[in-house]
Design a protein around this motif. Structure first.
Motif, mmCIF file in Angstrom:
data_model
loop_
_atom_site.group_PDB
_atom_site.id
_atom_site.type_symbol
_atom_site.label_atom_id
_atom_site.label_comp_id
_atom_site.label_asym_id
_atom_site.label_seq_id
_atom_site.Cartn_x
_atom_site.Cartn_y
_atom_site.Cartn_z
ATOM 1 N N TYR A 161 -7.017 -11.742 -2.267
ATOM 2 C CA TYR A 161 -6.127 -10.598 -2.035
ATOM 3 C C TYR A 161 -6.411 -10.006 -0.653
ATOM 4 O O TYR A 161 -5.910 -10.507 0.346
ATOM 5 C CB TYR A 161 -6.278 -9.585 -3.174
ATOM 6 N N ILE A 162 -7.223 -8.977 -0.562
ATOM 7 C CA ILE A 162 -7.496 -8.396 0.754
ATOM 8 C C ILE A 162 -8.161 -9.414 1.679
ATOM 9 O O ILE A 162 -7.958 -9.399 2.895
ATOM 10 C CB ILE A 162 -8.352 -7.112 0.625
ATOM 11 N N VAL A 213 -10.111 -13.054 -8.838
ATOM 12 C CA VAL A 213 -10.650 -11.706 -9.047
ATOM 13 C C VAL A 213 -9.950 -10.755 -8.087
ATOM 14 O O VAL A 213 -9.739 -11.072 -6.915
ATOM 15 C CB VAL A 213 -12.172 -11.686 -8.820
ATOM 16 N N GLY A 214 -9.581 -9.578 -8.586
ATOM 17 C CA GLY A 214 -8.825 -8.631 -7.788
ATOM 18 C C GLY A 214 -9.656 -7.494 -7.230
ATOM 19 O O GLY A 214 -10.855 -7.637 -6.955
ATOM 20 N N HIS A 215 -9.008 -6.352 -7.104
ATOM 21 C CA HIS A 215 -9.571 -5.198 -6.403
ATOM 22 C C HIS A 215 -10.810 -4.618 -7.078
ATOM 23 O O HIS A 215 -11.669 -4.045 -6.416
ATOM 24 C CB HIS A 215 -8.481 -4.127 -6.301
ATOM 25 N N MET A 241 -1.266 1.402 -11.943
ATOM 26 C CA MET A 241 -1.879 1.114 -10.650
ATOM 27 C C MET A 241 -3.061 0.153 -10.811
ATOM 28 O O MET A 241 -3.231 -0.776 -10.020
ATOM 29 C CB MET A 241 -2.337 2.414 -9.976
ATOM 30 N N ILE A 242 -3.873 0.367 -11.827
ATOM 31 C CA ILE A 242 -5.009 -0.527 -12.048
ATOM 32 C C ILE A 242 -4.522 -1.948 -12.312
ATOM 33 O O ILE A 242 -5.035 -2.917 -11.742
ATOM 34 C CB ILE A 242 -5.884 -0.020 -13.212
ATOM 35 N N ARG A 243 -3.511 -2.084 -13.148
ATOM 36 C CA ARG A 243 -2.993 -3.420 -13.458
ATOM 37 C C ARG A 243 -2.345 -4.062 -12.229
ATOM 38 O O ARG A 243 -2.413 -5.283 -12.046
ATOM 39 C CB ARG A 243 -1.999 -3.342 -14.614
ATOM 40 N N ALA A 244 -1.734 -3.251 -11.376
ATOM 41 C CA ALA A 244 -1.096 -3.787 -10.173
ATOM 42 C C ALA A 244 -2.121 -4.329 -9.184
ATOM 43 O O ALA A 244 -1.855 -5.306 -8.469
ATOM 44 C CB ALA A 244 -0.252 -2.706 -9.510
ATOM 45 N N TYR A 246 0.833 -1.202 0.000
ATOM 46 C CA TYR A 246 0.000 0.000 0.000
ATOM 47 C C TYR A 246 0.869 1.254 0.000
ATOM 48 O O TYR A 246 0.549 2.239 0.660
ATOM 49 C CB TYR A 246 -0.931 -0.004 1.218
ATOM 50 N N PHE A 247 1.945 1.202 -0.772
ATOM 51 C CA PHE A 247 2.895 2.319 -0.794
ATOM 52 C C PHE A 247 2.236 3.626 -1.202
ATOM 53 O O PHE A 247 2.679 4.717 -0.814
ATOM 54 C CB PHE A 247 4.042 2.017 -1.770
#
Length: 332
Positions: A273-274, A303-305, A199-202, A171-172
Protein backbone atom coordinates in the motif's frame (compact mmCIF):
# COMPACT_ATOMS: atom_id res chain seq x y z
CA UNK A 1 -20.90 -0.26 22.59
CA UNK A 2 -21.02 2.91 24.70
CA UNK A 3 -17.82 4.83 25.37
CA UNK A 4 -17.89 3.89 29.04
CA UNK A 5 -18.14 0.22 28.10
CA UNK A 6 -15.35 0.62 25.53
CA UNK A 7 -13.07 2.07 28.20
CA UNK A 8 -14.00 -0.74 30.57
CA UNK A 9 -13.09 -3.38 27.97
CA UNK A 10 -9.82 -1.59 27.27
CA UNK A 11 -9.01 -1.30 30.98
CA UNK A 12 -9.74 -4.99 31.52
CA UNK A 13 -7.50 -5.99 28.63
CA UNK A 14 -4.55 -4.02 29.93
CA UNK A 15 -5.15 -5.33 33.43
CA UNK A 16 -4.97 -8.87 32.04
CA UNK A 17 -1.68 -7.93 30.38
CA UNK A 18 -0.32 -6.91 33.78
CA UNK A 19 -0.57 -3.17 33.24
CA UNK A 20 -1.57 -0.46 35.68
CA UNK A 21 -4.21 1.99 34.43
CA UNK A 22 -4.10 5.67 35.35
CA UNK A 23 -6.28 8.66 34.57
CA UNK A 24 -4.14 11.58 35.68
CA UNK A 25 -4.89 15.15 36.71
CA UNK A 26 -4.95 16.26 33.06
CA UNK A 27 -7.42 13.47 32.23
CA UNK A 28 -4.90 11.53 30.16
CA UNK A 29 -5.68 7.81 30.26
CA UNK A 30 -2.62 5.57 30.17
CA UNK A 31 -1.42 2.06 30.90
CA UNK A 32 2.01 1.08 32.12
CA UNK A 33 4.23 -1.61 33.54
CA UNK A 34 7.73 -1.65 34.98
CA UNK A 35 8.21 2.12 35.10
CA UNK A 36 10.38 1.77 38.19
CA UNK A 37 12.80 -0.60 36.45
CA UNK A 38 14.02 1.39 33.46
CA UNK A 39 17.69 1.96 32.74
CA UNK A 40 19.85 3.01 29.82
CA UNK A 41 19.98 -0.66 28.84
CA UNK A 42 16.24 -1.13 29.42
CA UNK A 43 14.51 2.06 28.22
CA UNK A 44 10.80 2.73 28.47
CA UNK A 45 8.88 1.91 25.29
CA UNK A 46 6.27 4.60 24.65
CA UNK A 47 3.57 3.20 22.34
CA UNK A 48 1.44 5.89 20.68
CA UNK A 49 -1.63 4.84 18.71
CA UNK A 50 -3.14 6.41 15.60
CA UNK A 51 -6.47 7.28 14.01
CA UNK A 52 -9.19 6.16 14.58
CA UNK A 53 -8.14 3.79 17.34
CA UNK A 54 -6.95 3.94 20.94
CA UNK A 55 -4.36 2.32 23.18
CA UNK A 56 -6.26 -0.93 22.54
CA UNK A 57 -4.51 -1.25 19.16
CA UNK A 58 -1.33 -2.44 20.92
CA UNK A 59 -3.05 -5.39 22.67
CA UNK A 60 -1.60 -7.99 20.27
CA UNK A 61 1.90 -6.53 20.02
CA UNK A 62 2.60 -6.00 23.72
CA UNK A 63 2.77 -9.71 24.70
CA UNK A 64 5.37 -10.20 21.97
CA UNK A 65 7.71 -7.44 23.15
CA UNK A 66 10.47 -7.99 25.70
CA UNK A 67 8.84 -9.39 28.84
CA UNK A 68 10.95 -7.15 31.07
CA UNK A 69 10.61 -4.02 28.95
CA UNK A 70 9.06 -1.04 30.75
CA UNK A 71 6.11 0.14 28.64
CA UNK A 72 3.90 3.23 28.69
CA UNK A 73 0.77 3.29 26.52
CA UNK A 74 -1.43 6.42 26.48
CA UNK A 75 -4.70 7.20 24.81
CA UNK A 76 -3.85 10.24 22.71
CA UNK A 77 -5.45 13.40 24.11
CA UNK A 78 -8.95 13.62 22.65
CA UNK A 79 -8.98 9.94 21.66
CA UNK A 80 -10.13 6.90 23.62
CA UNK A 81 -10.72 7.90 27.22
CA UNK A 82 -8.39 10.93 27.26
CA UNK A 83 -9.57 14.52 27.36
CA UNK A 84 -8.75 16.79 24.43
CA UNK A 85 -6.24 19.61 24.74
CA UNK A 86 -6.93 23.26 24.02
CA UNK A 87 -4.59 22.85 21.04
CA UNK A 88 -4.26 19.50 19.29
CA UNK A 89 -1.02 20.24 17.43
CA UNK A 90 1.54 17.44 17.55
CA UNK A 91 3.98 19.24 19.84
CA UNK A 92 1.30 19.99 22.44
CA UNK A 93 0.01 16.42 22.23
CA UNK A 94 3.50 14.95 22.50
CA UNK A 95 4.36 17.16 25.46
CA UNK A 96 1.13 16.12 27.19
CA UNK A 97 1.96 12.44 26.73
CA UNK A 98 5.47 12.73 28.11
CA UNK A 99 4.24 14.95 30.94
CA UNK A 100 1.79 12.19 31.84
CA UNK A 101 4.63 9.67 31.80
CA UNK A 102 6.85 11.92 33.90
CA UNK A 103 4.17 12.25 36.58
CA UNK A 104 4.12 8.48 36.99
CA UNK A 105 7.85 8.05 37.44
CA UNK A 106 9.53 7.97 40.84
CA UNK A 107 10.71 11.53 41.49
CA UNK A 108 14.27 10.35 42.09
CA UNK A 109 14.38 8.96 38.54
CA UNK A 110 13.16 12.03 36.70
CA UNK A 111 16.54 13.56 35.80
CA UNK A 112 17.39 11.29 32.89
CA UNK A 113 14.75 8.95 31.49
CA UNK A 114 15.68 6.87 28.42
CA UNK A 115 12.74 6.16 26.13
CA UNK A 116 12.02 4.65 22.73
CA UNK A 117 9.10 6.14 20.81
CA UNK A 118 6.96 3.72 18.80
CA UNK A 119 4.07 5.38 16.99
CA UNK A 120 1.47 4.41 14.43
CA UNK A 121 -0.32 6.83 12.09
CA UNK A 122 -1.12 10.03 14.06
CA UNK A 123 0.91 8.64 16.94
CA UNK A 124 3.86 8.29 14.58
CA UNK A 125 3.49 11.96 13.66
CA UNK A 126 3.53 12.86 17.35
CA UNK A 127 6.64 10.70 17.74
CA UNK A 128 8.29 12.43 14.78
CA UNK A 129 7.59 15.82 16.35
CA UNK A 130 9.02 14.77 19.71
CA UNK A 131 12.12 13.25 18.14
CA UNK A 132 12.96 16.65 16.65
CA UNK A 133 11.80 18.90 19.51
CA UNK A 134 12.75 16.72 22.46
CA UNK A 135 11.32 17.03 25.96
CA UNK A 136 13.10 18.01 29.20
CA UNK A 137 14.14 15.08 31.36
CA UNK A 138 13.89 12.47 28.61
CA UNK A 139 16.54 10.97 26.37
CA UNK A 140 15.04 9.56 23.17
CA UNK A 141 17.20 6.60 22.17
CA UNK A 142 15.28 5.59 19.06
CA UNK A 143 12.12 6.24 17.07
CA UNK A 144 9.91 3.71 15.28
CA UNK A 145 7.35 5.15 12.86
CA UNK A 146 4.68 2.81 11.54
CA UNK A 147 3.08 3.43 8.13
CA UNK A 148 3.71 7.11 7.55
CA UNK A 149 5.82 9.43 5.44
CA UNK A 150 6.55 12.99 6.61
CA UNK A 151 3.41 15.13 6.78
CA UNK A 152 4.91 17.71 4.44
CA UNK A 153 5.82 15.01 1.93
CA UNK A 154 2.31 13.61 1.91
CA UNK A 155 0.79 17.02 1.24
CA UNK A 156 3.31 17.96 -1.45
CA UNK A 157 4.35 14.78 -3.18
CA UNK A 158 2.74 14.35 -6.61
CA UNK A 159 4.52 14.07 -9.93
CA UNK A 160 1.46 15.10 -11.94
CA UNK A 161 -2.10 16.36 -11.62
CA UNK A 162 -3.35 12.81 -12.16
CA UNK A 163 -1.13 11.52 -9.35
CA UNK A 164 -2.30 14.35 -7.10
CA UNK A 165 -5.95 13.58 -7.82
CA UNK A 166 -5.41 9.89 -7.08
CA UNK A 167 -3.60 10.69 -3.83
CA UNK A 168 -6.25 13.14 -2.67
CA UNK A 169 -8.98 10.62 -3.42
CA UNK A 170 -7.19 8.02 -1.32
CA UNK A 171 -6.48 10.48 1.49
CA UNK A 172 -9.76 12.36 1.26
CA UNK A 173 -10.09 12.36 5.03
CA UNK A 174 -7.10 14.67 5.45
CA UNK A 175 -8.76 17.79 3.98
CA UNK A 176 -12.23 16.64 5.05
CA UNK A 177 -11.42 16.22 8.74
CA UNK A 178 -9.42 19.46 8.74
CA UNK A 179 -12.75 21.27 8.23
CA UNK A 180 -13.56 20.69 11.88
CA UNK A 181 -17.09 22.02 12.28
CA UNK A 182 -18.45 20.53 9.07
CA UNK A 183 -16.73 17.16 9.51
CA UNK A 184 -17.82 16.87 13.14
CA UNK A 185 -21.46 17.48 12.27
CA UNK A 186 -21.42 15.13 9.29
CA UNK A 187 -19.69 12.25 11.10
CA UNK A 188 -21.94 12.68 14.13
CA UNK A 189 -25.01 12.55 11.90
CA UNK A 190 -23.64 9.54 10.02
CA UNK A 191 -22.75 7.77 13.25
CA UNK A 192 -19.28 7.89 14.78
CA UNK A 193 -19.04 4.13 15.24
CA UNK A 194 -20.12 3.48 11.65
CA UNK A 195 -17.61 6.01 10.32
CA UNK A 196 -14.84 4.54 12.45
CA UNK A 197 -15.45 0.98 11.28
CA UNK A 198 -15.72 1.96 7.62
CA UNK A 199 -12.44 3.86 7.74
CA UNK A 200 -10.64 0.97 9.43
CA UNK A 201 -11.95 -1.49 6.85
CA UNK A 202 -11.00 0.87 4.01
CA UNK A 203 -7.40 1.16 5.20
CA UNK A 204 -6.89 -2.43 6.32
CA UNK A 205 -5.24 -4.92 4.00
CA UNK A 206 -6.56 -8.00 2.27
CA UNK A 207 -4.74 -10.65 4.25
CA UNK A 208 -7.47 -12.89 5.70
CA UNK A 209 -5.54 -13.85 8.81
CA UNK A 210 -4.52 -10.25 9.33
CA UNK A 211 -8.11 -9.06 9.17
CA UNK A 212 -9.15 -11.63 11.76
CA UNK A 213 -6.45 -10.37 14.10
CA UNK A 214 -7.40 -6.75 13.46
CA UNK A 215 -11.01 -7.49 14.38
CA UNK A 216 -10.17 -9.73 17.34
CA UNK A 217 -11.28 -9.08 20.90
CA UNK A 218 -14.14 -6.78 19.85
CA UNK A 219 -11.75 -4.10 18.59
CA UNK A 220 -14.24 -2.54 16.19
CA UNK A 221 -16.77 -2.17 18.99
CA UNK A 222 -14.15 -0.62 21.28
CA UNK A 223 -12.96 1.92 18.71
CA UNK A 224 -16.51 2.61 17.58
CA UNK A 225 -17.66 3.07 21.16
CA UNK A 226 -15.14 5.85 21.66
CA UNK A 227 -16.04 7.44 18.31
CA UNK A 228 -19.70 7.60 19.21
CA UNK A 229 -18.73 10.51 21.47
CA UNK A 230 -18.97 13.83 19.65
CA UNK A 231 -16.04 15.21 21.65
CA UNK A 232 -13.80 12.43 20.30
CA UNK A 233 -14.91 13.15 16.75
CA UNK A 234 -14.27 16.86 17.22
CA UNK A 235 -10.87 16.34 18.85
CA UNK A 236 -9.74 14.03 16.06
CA UNK A 237 -10.82 16.63 13.51
CA UNK A 238 -8.83 19.26 15.41
CA UNK A 239 -5.88 16.88 15.15
CA UNK A 240 -6.20 16.86 11.36
CA UNK A 241 -6.75 20.62 11.22
CA UNK A 242 -3.36 21.10 12.86
CA UNK A 243 -1.92 18.52 10.48
CA UNK A 244 -2.90 20.86 7.65
CA UNK A 245 -1.71 24.03 9.38
CA UNK A 246 0.42 24.24 12.54
CA UNK A 247 2.20 20.90 12.14
CA UNK A 248 2.89 21.47 8.46
CA UNK A 249 4.40 24.90 9.08
CA UNK A 250 6.53 23.49 11.91
CA UNK A 251 7.92 20.74 9.67
CA UNK A 252 8.77 23.17 6.90
CA UNK A 253 10.52 25.46 9.39
CA UNK A 254 12.44 22.47 10.75
CA UNK A 255 13.71 21.65 7.27
CA UNK A 256 14.77 25.24 6.63
CA UNK A 257 16.63 25.40 9.94
CA UNK A 258 18.17 21.94 9.63
CA UNK A 259 16.34 20.45 12.63
CA UNK A 260 16.03 16.74 11.92
CA UNK A 261 15.62 13.35 13.56
CA UNK A 262 18.88 12.63 15.36
CA UNK A 263 18.04 9.19 16.77
CA UNK A 264 18.17 5.79 15.05
CA UNK A 265 14.98 5.41 13.02
CA UNK A 266 12.94 2.29 12.28
CA UNK A 267 10.30 2.51 9.56
CA UNK A 268 7.65 -0.22 9.39
CA UNK A 269 5.09 0.05 6.61
CA UNK A 270 2.56 -1.79 4.44
CA UNK A 271 4.62 -2.85 1.44
CA UNK A 272 1.63 -3.32 -0.87
CA UNK A 273 0.00 0.00 0.00
CA UNK A 274 1.99 3.03 1.16
CA UNK A 275 5.15 1.11 0.28
CA UNK A 276 4.05 0.98 -3.36
CA UNK A 277 3.74 4.78 -3.49
CA UNK A 278 6.91 5.79 -1.66
CA UNK A 279 10.45 4.44 -1.60
CA UNK A 280 11.07 3.98 2.11
CA UNK A 281 14.79 3.55 1.53
CA UNK A 282 14.96 7.23 0.58
CA UNK A 283 11.74 9.09 1.49
CA UNK A 284 12.88 9.86 5.06
CA UNK A 285 16.55 10.53 4.27
CA UNK A 286 16.21 14.33 4.10
CA UNK A 287 14.42 14.33 7.46
CA UNK A 288 17.19 12.57 9.37
CA UNK A 289 20.60 13.88 10.42
CA UNK A 290 23.55 12.76 8.36
CA UNK A 291 25.06 9.56 9.69
CA UNK A 292 21.95 8.48 11.60
CA UNK A 293 20.94 4.92 10.79
CA UNK A 294 17.59 4.30 9.11
CA UNK A 295 16.19 0.76 9.17
CA UNK A 296 13.10 -0.01 7.12
CA UNK A 297 10.86 -3.05 6.87
CA UNK A 298 7.89 -3.60 4.57
CA UNK A 299 5.03 -5.80 5.74
CA UNK A 300 3.97 -7.85 2.72
CA UNK A 301 1.31 -10.49 1.98
CA UNK A 302 -1.47 -7.94 1.72
CA UNK A 303 -1.04 -6.52 5.22
CA UNK A 304 -2.53 -3.03 5.36
CA UNK A 305 -2.29 0.13 7.41
CA UNK A 306 -2.78 -1.48 10.82
CA UNK A 307 0.38 -3.55 10.89
CA UNK A 308 0.61 -3.88 14.68
CA UNK A 309 -2.79 -5.59 14.62
CA UNK A 310 -2.72 -7.28 11.21
CA UNK A 311 0.82 -8.67 11.56
CA UNK A 312 1.80 -8.44 15.25
CA UNK A 313 4.28 -11.33 15.12
CA UNK A 314 6.24 -9.80 12.24
CA UNK A 315 6.10 -6.31 13.73
CA UNK A 316 7.31 -7.56 17.10
CA UNK A 317 10.20 -9.48 15.55
CA UNK A 318 11.38 -6.40 13.65
CA UNK A 319 10.98 -4.08 16.64
CA UNK A 320 12.64 -6.46 19.11
CA UNK A 321 15.65 -6.97 16.84
CA UNK A 322 15.97 -3.22 16.28
CA UNK A 323 15.70 -2.46 20.01
CA UNK A 324 18.32 -5.10 20.74
CA UNK A 325 20.57 -3.45 18.18
CA UNK A 326 20.13 -0.09 19.88
CA UNK A 327 21.34 -1.61 23.13
CA UNK A 328 24.33 -3.25 21.48
CA UNK A 329 25.34 -0.02 19.76
CA UNK A 330 25.01 1.87 23.05
CA UNK A 331 27.53 -0.50 24.65
CA UNK A 332 30.13 -0.05 21.91
Amino acid sequence: MAATRALSVQNDKFSNLGFRSVTDSDQIVSYSRGLDSFSDKNPIMVLVHGYPSSAYMWRLLIPLLGKDAPIFVPDLPGYGGSKALASMDKLSVGNAILSALKRQLPSSNNKHVPIILIGHDRGARVSHRLSVSGFPGFSILGVCLIDIVPTSTQWHDAASAADAAKAITGYFHWPFLANVHLATRMITAYGGATWCEEMIRAWAGKNTDGLKLLESEHSMAVYGGFFDKEEVIRASCEDYKHGATTDLVAQEEDQKEGRKISQPLLLVYAQDYIGSRYDFSTVWRDWVDEGVEITHHGLGDGVGHFGAEEAPQECAKVINEWVQGLGENARL
